[in-house]
Enzyme design. Structure first.
Site, PDB file in Angstrom:
ATOM      1  N   ARG A   1       0.833  -1.076   0.035  1.00  0.00           N
ATOM      2  CA  ARG A   1       0.228   0.241   0.012  1.00  0.00           C
ATOM      3  C   ARG A   1       1.000   1.260   0.089  1.00  0.00           C
ATOM      4  O   ARG A   1       1.825   1.351   0.898  1.00  0.00           O
ATOM      5  CB  ARG A   1      -1.040  -0.104   1.240  1.00  0.00           C
ATOM      6  CG  ARG A   1      -1.923   1.027   1.113  1.00  0.00           C
ATOM      7  CD  ARG A   1      -2.986   0.996   2.191  1.00  0.00           C
ATOM      8  NE  ARG A   1      -3.704  -0.133   2.267  1.00  0.00           N
ATOM      9  CZ  ARG A   1      -4.806  -0.471   1.612  1.00  0.00           C
ATOM     10  NH1 ARG A   1      -5.384   0.329   0.530  1.00  0.00           N
ATOM     11  NH2 ARG A   1      -5.346  -1.859   1.347  1.00  0.00           N
TER      12      ARG A   1
ATOM     13  N   ASP B   1       0.117 -12.474   9.792  1.00  0.00           N
ATOM     14  CA  ASP B   1       1.026 -12.529  11.246  1.00  0.00           C
ATOM     15  C   ASP B   1       0.699 -13.756  11.691  1.00  0.00           C
ATOM     16  O   ASP B   1       1.701 -14.425  12.320  1.00  0.00           O
ATOM     17  CB  ASP B   1       0.654 -11.196  11.947  1.00  0.00           C
ATOM     18  CG  ASP B   1       1.091 -10.047  11.596  1.00  0.00           C
ATOM     19  OD1 ASP B   1       2.245  -9.819  10.750  1.00  0.00           O
ATOM     20  OD2 ASP B   1       0.671  -8.904  11.962  1.00  0.00           O
TER      21      ASP B   1
ATOM     22  N   ASP C   1      -4.822 -10.486  11.953  1.00  0.00           N
ATOM     23  CA  ASP C   1      -3.994 -10.387  10.701  1.00  0.00           C
ATOM     24  C   ASP C   1      -3.517 -11.756  10.324  1.00  0.00           C
ATOM     25  O   ASP C   1      -2.758 -12.338  10.933  1.00  0.00           O
ATOM     26  CB  ASP C   1      -2.803  -9.393  11.042  1.00  0.00           C
ATOM     27  CG  ASP C   1      -1.977  -9.058   9.707  1.00  0.00           C
ATOM     28  OD1 ASP C   1      -1.390 -10.124   9.148  1.00  0.00           O
ATOM     29  OD2 ASP C   1      -1.883  -8.017   9.245  1.00  0.00           O
TER      30      ASP C   1
ATOM     31  N   THR D   1      -0.825   7.604  -1.132  1.00  0.00           N
ATOM     32  CA  THR D   1      -2.202   7.577  -1.959  1.00  0.00           C
ATOM     33  C   THR D   1      -3.073   6.467  -1.203  1.00  0.00           C
ATOM     34  O   THR D   1      -4.165   6.520  -1.371  1.00  0.00           O
ATOM     35  CB  THR D   1      -2.017   7.173  -3.303  1.00  0.00           C
ATOM     36  OG1 THR D   1      -1.301   5.759  -3.501  1.00  0.00           O
ATOM     37  CG2 THR D   1      -1.159   7.948  -3.860  1.00  0.00           C
TER      38      THR D   1
END
Length: 209
Positions: free
Chosen positions: A104, A203, A200, A108
């Site tokens: 990511r 993870d 997550d 933006t």
């Protein structure tokens, strides 16, 4: 608009509960993700065409059914999607495997492709894009967009857990893609995590924070 298939099989729901638990360690988590992926594979491949061939059993000759040769591909979204690949390959050992890597952009907030490699005959294959979670839908939308740019036209998205926001976002951009999902959870929270979700997935698969 294509369809959303939520899995209601008791074994899938039972194992998803174990996956969700915060007390489930990485080793068991990885094993459960593989098992649920394999179970989901039965439903994802239910539509595959069959053809008749002649075989000889120990008793006599017979006409029996085999898969009609449709080419399949499995494309995990890195890194968490890797946890689902072995489950599908247990059922589909002849499937080709591609990979899509995204990060990511911190300014933006849009997904950026850093790796995308798919089978060279991608236009002839039905692709299963896999990722444990469908949260905001940003990664799934971008991954499918990049794969389409490589020539893919027949794509399904498979995830363990999703939410209404992610489903809508994915179908808004890719209305031609069916979604197969283990459980549709309630919502996204203010941190863009699915509730109740499982935390997550990357993870928990690999023991990182």
């Amino acid at each position: 608009m294509r369809k959303v298939f939520e899995m209601d099989h008791p074994l899938i729901q039972h194992k998803l509960t174990l996956i969700r638990s915060k007390d489930t360690g990485s080793k068991e988590f990885r094993e459960l993700v593989k098992e649920v992926s394999m179970l989901m594979g039965y439903e994802v491949t239910r539509h595959l065409p069959l053809e008749d061939i002649e075989i000889e059993t120990p008793v006599c000759k017979a006409t029996s059914k085999v898969l009609a040769g449709r080419k399949l591909g499995i494309v995990p979204i890195l890194r968490a999607g890797l946890g689902m690949v072995d489950g599908f390959l247990s059922l589909l050992p002849a499937a080709k495997v591609g990979h899509v890597g995204l990060y990511r952009d911190p300014e933006t907030l849009e997904p950026v492709e850093y790796y995308c490699k798919v089978p060279t005959d991608v236009n002839e294959r039905e692709l299963l894009v896999v990722d444990p979670m469908l949260a905001t839908g940003g990664s799934a939308r971008a991954a499918i967009r990049f794969i389409k740019e490589k020539g893919a036209t027949n794509i399904k998205f498979v995830c363990l857990i999703g939410c209404p926001e992610g489903i809508k976002a994915l179908h808004d951009e890719h209305p031609d893609v069916d979604i197969y999902i283990g459980s549709i959870d309630e919502k996204l929270n203010s941190h863009a995590y699915i509730e109740p979700g499982l935390g997550d997935a990357g993870d928990r698969l690999y023991g990182t924070k």
